[in-house]
Design an enzyme around this catalytic site. Structure first.
Site, PDB file in Angstrom:
ATOM      1  N   GLY A  68      -3.584 -41.198 -15.131  1.00  0.00           N
ATOM      2  CA  GLY A  68      -3.728 -41.802 -13.799  1.00  0.00           C
ATOM      3  C   GLY A  68      -5.192 -42.166 -13.601  1.00  0.00           C
ATOM      4  O   GLY A  68      -6.043 -41.282 -13.531  1.00  0.00           O
ATOM      5  N   ALA A  69      -5.463 -43.469 -13.564  1.00  0.00           N
ATOM      6  CA  ALA A  69      -6.857 -43.928 -13.438  1.00  0.00           C
ATOM      7  C   ALA A  69      -7.135 -44.412 -12.022  1.00  0.00           C
ATOM      8  O   ALA A  69      -7.909 -45.336 -11.807  1.00  0.00           O
ATOM      9  CB  ALA A  69      -7.129 -45.033 -14.457  1.00  0.00           C
ATOM     10  N   GLY A  70      -6.473 -43.784 -11.046  1.00  0.00           N
ATOM     11  CA  GLY A  70      -6.693 -44.143  -9.643  1.00  0.00           C
ATOM     12  C   GLY A  70      -7.933 -43.454  -9.105  1.00  0.00           C
ATOM     13  O   GLY A  70      -8.863 -43.131  -9.851  1.00  0.00           O
ATOM     14  N   ARG A  94      -0.686 -39.859  -0.566  1.00  0.00           N
ATOM     15  CA  ARG A  94      -0.078 -39.783   0.750  1.00  0.00           C
ATOM     16  C   ARG A  94      -0.587 -40.889   1.657  1.00  0.00           C
ATOM     17  O   ARG A  94      -1.767 -41.184   1.677  1.00  0.00           O
ATOM     18  CB  ARG A  94      -0.449 -38.437   1.371  1.00  0.00           C
ATOM     19  CG  ARG A  94       0.740 -37.711   1.883  1.00  0.00           C
ATOM     20  CD  ARG A  94       0.499 -36.257   2.191  1.00  0.00           C
ATOM     21  NE  ARG A  94      -0.863 -35.780   2.201  1.00  0.00           N
ATOM     22  CZ  ARG A  94      -1.361 -35.055   3.190  1.00  0.00           C
ATOM     23  NH1 ARG A  94      -0.632 -34.782   4.247  1.00  0.00           N
ATOM     24  NH2 ARG A  94      -2.594 -34.587   3.122  1.00  0.00           N
ATOM     25  N   VAL A 133      -2.367 -32.368 -10.544  1.00  0.00           N
ATOM     26  CA  VAL A 133      -3.068 -32.652  -9.285  1.00  0.00           C
ATOM     27  C   VAL A 133      -2.125 -33.361  -8.297  1.00  0.00           C
ATOM     28  O   VAL A 133      -2.275 -33.268  -7.084  1.00  0.00           O
ATOM     29  CB  VAL A 133      -4.316 -33.531  -9.548  1.00  0.00           C
ATOM     30  CG1 VAL A 133      -5.079 -33.813  -8.258  1.00  0.00           C
ATOM     31  CG2 VAL A 133      -5.238 -32.866 -10.564  1.00  0.00           C
ATOM     32  N   HIS A 146       0.106 -25.582  -1.304  1.00  0.00           N
ATOM     33  CA  HIS A 146      -0.839 -26.608  -0.869  1.00  0.00           C
ATOM     34  C   HIS A 146      -0.157 -27.460   0.194  1.00  0.00           C
ATOM     35  O   HIS A 146       0.315 -28.560  -0.076  1.00  0.00           O
ATOM     36  CB  HIS A 146      -1.252 -27.461  -2.073  1.00  0.00           C
ATOM     37  CG  HIS A 146      -2.276 -28.502  -1.743  1.00  0.00           C
ATOM     38  ND1 HIS A 146      -3.488 -28.211  -1.174  1.00  0.00           N
ATOM     39  CD2 HIS A 146      -2.260 -29.846  -1.919  1.00  0.00           C
ATOM     40  CE1 HIS A 146      -4.168 -29.329  -1.014  1.00  0.00           C
ATOM     41  NE2 HIS A 146      -3.443 -30.338  -1.451  1.00  0.00           N
TER      42      HIS A 146
HETATM   43  O1  TXD Z   1      -5.423 -31.039  -3.932  1.00  0.00           O
HETATM   44  C1  TXD Z   1      -4.723 -31.822  -4.535  1.00  0.00           C
HETATM   45  N1  TXD Z   1      -3.911 -31.381  -5.473  1.00  0.00           N
HETATM   46  C2  TXD Z   1      -4.797 -33.273  -4.266  1.00  0.00           C
HETATM   47  C3  TXD Z   1      -3.684 -34.091  -4.648  1.00  0.00           C
HETATM   48  C4  TXD Z   1      -5.970 -33.873  -3.749  1.00  0.00           C
HETATM   49  C5  TXD Z   1      -6.083 -35.230  -3.685  1.00  0.00           C
HETATM   50  C6  TXD Z   1      -5.037 -36.125  -4.115  1.00  0.00           C
HETATM   51  N2  TXD Z   1      -3.810 -35.482  -4.440  1.00  0.00           N
HETATM   52  C7  TXD Z   1      -2.723 -36.262  -5.042  1.00  0.00           C
HETATM   53  O2  TXD Z   1      -3.151 -36.800  -6.292  1.00  0.00           O
HETATM   54  C8  TXD Z   1      -2.270 -37.467  -4.266  1.00  0.00           C
HETATM   55  O3  TXD Z   1      -1.430 -37.099  -3.195  1.00  0.00           O
HETATM   56  C9  TXD Z   1      -1.532 -38.220  -5.354  1.00  0.00           C
HETATM   57  O4  TXD Z   1      -0.247 -37.661  -5.539  1.00  0.00           O
HETATM   58  C10 TXD Z   1      -2.376 -37.964  -6.607  1.00  0.00           C
HETATM   59  C11 TXD Z   1      -3.289 -39.118  -7.005  1.00  0.00           C
HETATM   60  O5  TXD Z   1      -4.078 -39.498  -5.917  1.00  0.00           O
HETATM   61  P1  TXD Z   1      -5.024 -40.798  -6.009  1.00  0.00           P
HETATM   62  O6  TXD Z   1      -5.750 -40.910  -4.733  1.00  0.00           O
HETATM   63  O7  TXD Z   1      -5.775 -40.784  -7.282  1.00  0.00           O
HETATM   64  O8  TXD Z   1      -3.923 -41.959  -6.101  1.00  0.00           O
HETATM   65  P2  TXD Z   1      -4.100 -43.456  -6.697  1.00  0.00           P
HETATM   66  O9  TXD Z   1      -5.490 -43.933  -6.482  1.00  0.00           O
HETATM   67  O10 TXD Z   1      -2.953 -44.251  -6.168  1.00  0.00           O
HETATM   68  O11 TXD Z   1      -3.909 -43.266  -8.265  1.00  0.00           O
HETATM   69  C12 TXD Z   1      -2.702 -42.946  -8.856  1.00  0.00           C
HETATM   70  C13 TXD Z   1      -2.672 -43.623 -10.196  1.00  0.00           C
HETATM   71  C14 TXD Z   1      -2.618 -45.157 -10.116  1.00  0.00           C
HETATM   72  O12 TXD Z   1      -3.699 -45.700 -10.871  1.00  0.00           O
HETATM   73  C15 TXD Z   1      -1.287 -45.514 -10.731  1.00  0.00           C
HETATM   74  O13 TXD Z   1      -1.316 -46.726 -11.468  1.00  0.00           O
HETATM   75  C16 TXD Z   1      -1.039 -44.336 -11.638  1.00  0.00           C
HETATM   76  O14 TXD Z   1      -1.481 -43.203 -10.892  1.00  0.00           O
HETATM   77  N3  TXD Z   1       0.348 -44.167 -12.028  1.00  0.00           N
HETATM   78  C17 TXD Z   1       0.691 -43.732 -13.250  1.00  0.00           C
HETATM   79  N4  TXD Z   1      -0.067 -43.347 -14.286  1.00  0.00           N
HETATM   80  C18 TXD Z   1       0.590 -42.948 -15.396  1.00  0.00           C
HETATM   81  N5  TXD Z   1       1.930 -42.922 -15.504  1.00  0.00           N
HETATM   82  C19 TXD Z   1       2.715 -43.289 -14.474  1.00  0.00           C
HETATM   83  N6  TXD Z   1       4.054 -43.263 -14.578  1.00  0.00           N
HETATM   84  C20 TXD Z   1       2.091 -43.728 -13.277  1.00  0.00           C
HETATM   85  N7  TXD Z   1       2.548 -44.164 -12.096  1.00  0.00           N
HETATM   86  C21 TXD Z   1       1.476 -44.433 -11.334  1.00  0.00           C
END
Ligand code: TXD
Length: 317
Positions: A12-14, A85, A121, A178
């Site tokens: 996940g490169a978000g 979220r 995460v 959490h």
């Molecule tokens: O305390 C904690 N655990 C948390 C959890 C704190 C902050 C964020 N938290 C959760 O992490 C949040 O609720 C999300 O469920 C995740 C990721 O958060 P983020 O802000 O990084 O989300 P993004 O920016 O949307 O990035 C998600 C990336 C995005 O680049 C998608 O293209 C990718 O996930 N994605 C995938 N990667 C690989 N494989 C699959 N199938 C896939 N689907 C989406």
């Protein structure tokens, strides 16, 4: 693509994934392989981060990829894939959307990085960590989740802000699931060894505990799109560092319980020592009666969530 071992794979490169990669590189913790399903996204962010290296002064490397083969040999795999979220959306709303993603990611980790330690995460955290454990079939010591380090960091910051103290010198613990029922443990929170209960009046401390529980939602409401990522990334990096450097550091971790606090068979926030083996030992800490009550309530909610998840995954087949 040849990252130096032991390296970290980030799925996940978000926001959280890319910022975690940045922290790991810039603190010199390890090389990173950054994976995403979106073409070009991990490659672009990796290139951008490499171009910062002459300025940041590290010689770590990062490789962006859309191929799971490239995570082969990873010491730690961080799973941030999923949907964040949105305002008004509970962590639980994310359950069905993210469960599918975590299942797919876990099967690939099992296949390509069978010896790795896995840090989940993605939210809802306790349930997604449980699902990753079930799907990979890895020993429980090698699958765990990040939430408590972040929740405790939030509480530490709020206490430091209230007292004008140095944030690093504030110790705090947050246990449990959490979610809204997490348990900020004021009885175990200290500033330079002094109990916070002696430093902050009760009613103000209660407000700090509540702000800690609402910490994620407060940021979601401000950002409008997406959720927190700077402090989450720092929290993951802290855990990765503890593992790769075999620090045996005691941190709040979402771990699989086996009788601790009278609970069993759920993934739940507890304090544990993190080292080369992953979760090496769970430490049960003394709680006052209110905190203990809160912990059991939170555990009940996580247990119900697991039941819902199991029903969902059963019918999804
Ligand atoms: O305390 C904690 N655990 C948390 C959890 C704190 C902050 C964020 N938290 C959760 O992490 C949040 O609720 C999300 O469920 C995740 C990721 O958060 P983020 O802000 O990084 O989300 P993004 O920016 O949307 O990035 C998600 C990336 C995005 O680049 C998608 O293209 C990718 O996930 N994605 C995938 N990667 C690989 N494989 C699959 N199938 C896939 N689907 C989406």
């Amino acid at each position: 693509m040849t990252p130096r071992k032991p390296f970290t794979a980030v799925i996940g490169a978000g926001q959280v994934g890319a910022t975690t990669a940045q922290r790991i590189l810039e603190k010199g913790v390890s090389d990173v392989v950054l994976f995403d399903v979106v073409e070009g996204l991990p490659q672009g962010k990796a290139l951008d981060l490499m171009q910062a290296s002459p300025l940041e002064g590290h010689d770590r490397k990062i490789f962006g990829t859309n191929r799971y083969q490239d995570i082969e040999g990873a010491g730690v795999v961080v799973v941030t894939a999923g949907l964040p979220r949105k305002p008004g959306m509970s962590r639980e709303d994310l359950l069905s959307l993210n469960a599918k993603i975590i299942k797919e990611v876990s099967l690939n980790i099992k296949n390509y990085a069978p010896e790795s330690k896995v840090i989940v995460v993605t939210n809802p955290l306790d349930l997604m960590t449980y699902l990753a454990f079930k799907t990979t079939g890895f020993p429980k010591a090698r699958v765990f989740g990040m939430a408590g380090v972040l929740d405790a960091a939030r509480m530490r910051f709020f206490i430091a802000e209230r007292l004008g103290a140095v944030p690093r010198e504030v110790e705090a613990v947050v246990l449990g699931g959490h979610g809204d029922l997490m348990v900020p443990v004021s009885s175990r929170s200290f500033v330079k060894g002094k109990p916070v209960r002696d430093l902050i009046p009760h009613d103000e401390l209660v407000k700090i505990e509540q702000r800690t529980r609402d910490g994620g939602a407060e940021i979601v409401a401000l950002l409008k799109t997406g959720s927190a990522f700077y402090a989450p990334a720092s929290s993951v990096c802290e855990m990765v560092k503890a593992i790769l450097n075999n620090e045996k550091k005691i941190l709040p971790v979402c771990a699989c319980l086996d009788g601790e606090y009278g609970l069993r068979g759920i993934y739940f926030g507890v304090t544990a020592s993190l080292g080369a083996g992953g979760v090496e030992k769970i430490m049960e800490i003394p709680l006052d009666p209110e905190e203990k009550k809160g912990l059991l309530l939170s555990a009940e909610k996580v247990r119900k969530g697991i039941e819902e998840l199991e029903r969902m995954m059963g019918t999804a087949k």
